[in-house]
Write an enzyme that holds these catalytic residues in place. Sequence first.
Site, PDB file in Angstrom:
ATOM      1  N   PRO A 150       0.926  -1.180   0.216  1.00 36.31           N
ATOM      2  CA  PRO A 150       0.064   0.076  -0.129  1.00 36.31           C
ATOM      3  C   PRO A 150       0.858   1.238  -0.069  1.00 36.31           C
ATOM      4  O   PRO A 150       0.873   1.971   1.055  1.00 36.31           O
ATOM      5  CB  PRO A 150      -0.948  -0.142   1.388  1.00 36.31           C
ATOM      6  N   CYS A 151       1.662   1.592  -1.247  1.00 35.64           N
ATOM      7  CA  CYS A 151       2.350   2.849  -1.073  1.00 35.64           C
ATOM      8  C   CYS A 151       1.367   4.068  -1.213  1.00 35.64           C
ATOM      9  O   CYS A 151       1.604   5.269  -0.987  1.00 35.64           O
ATOM     10  CB  CYS A 151       3.118   2.676  -2.363  1.00 35.64           C
ATOM     11  N   HIS A 152       0.017   3.638  -1.666  1.00 37.88           N
ATOM     12  CA  HIS A 152      -0.940   4.916  -1.239  1.00 37.88           C
ATOM     13  C   HIS A 152      -0.932   5.511  -0.034  1.00 37.88           C
ATOM     14  O   HIS A 152      -1.657   6.550   0.067  1.00 37.88           O
ATOM     15  CB  HIS A 152      -2.307   4.282  -2.106  1.00 37.88           C
TER      16      HIS A 152
END
Length: 167
Positions: free
Chosen positions: A128-130
């Site tokens: 989850p780089c978001h």
Amino acid sequence: MRWTVLPSPVGDLTVARTDAGIAGVWFADHRGGVSETLADSDRDGSGAAFGDVREQLGEYFDGRRTTFDLPLAPRGDAFARRVWDALREIPYGTTWSYGDIARRLGGIGHSQAVGVANGRNPISIVVPCHRVVGHDGALVGYAGGLWRKRFLLDLEEPSADEGGRLF
């Protein structure tokens, strides 16, 4: 490597896997593209080898999944893989800054390097780089575009009252 395209609420996702696990999840207009990674790969037109990914992404977008249980096999250097492992520790519905991740990795001065590695994360959504934001909570950089980052954070927002920091 095998790959397929799966539909999602944020547009088509190209998903690639090796025998070791998921090597990539990219948006249709992913910054940096996917052509190099898939150049010598075979498309799985039926998507039969991707049932687990299809199911878990569907549950995520339906709000029924907060973590992914998929074998992962991203390609990257040792530092990038450490950053990607740290991304997987960010709880659903929360955000961390680049500095937060750098501190977890033992070097507050490494925020910029963390940003570079975060931007090269090949397994969007699942890793989850978001959930990474600027030090002031601002939405910054996302290979799939800021509108997708906002969509994903909004999707996860109901969990923010469980103690997470959502800007």
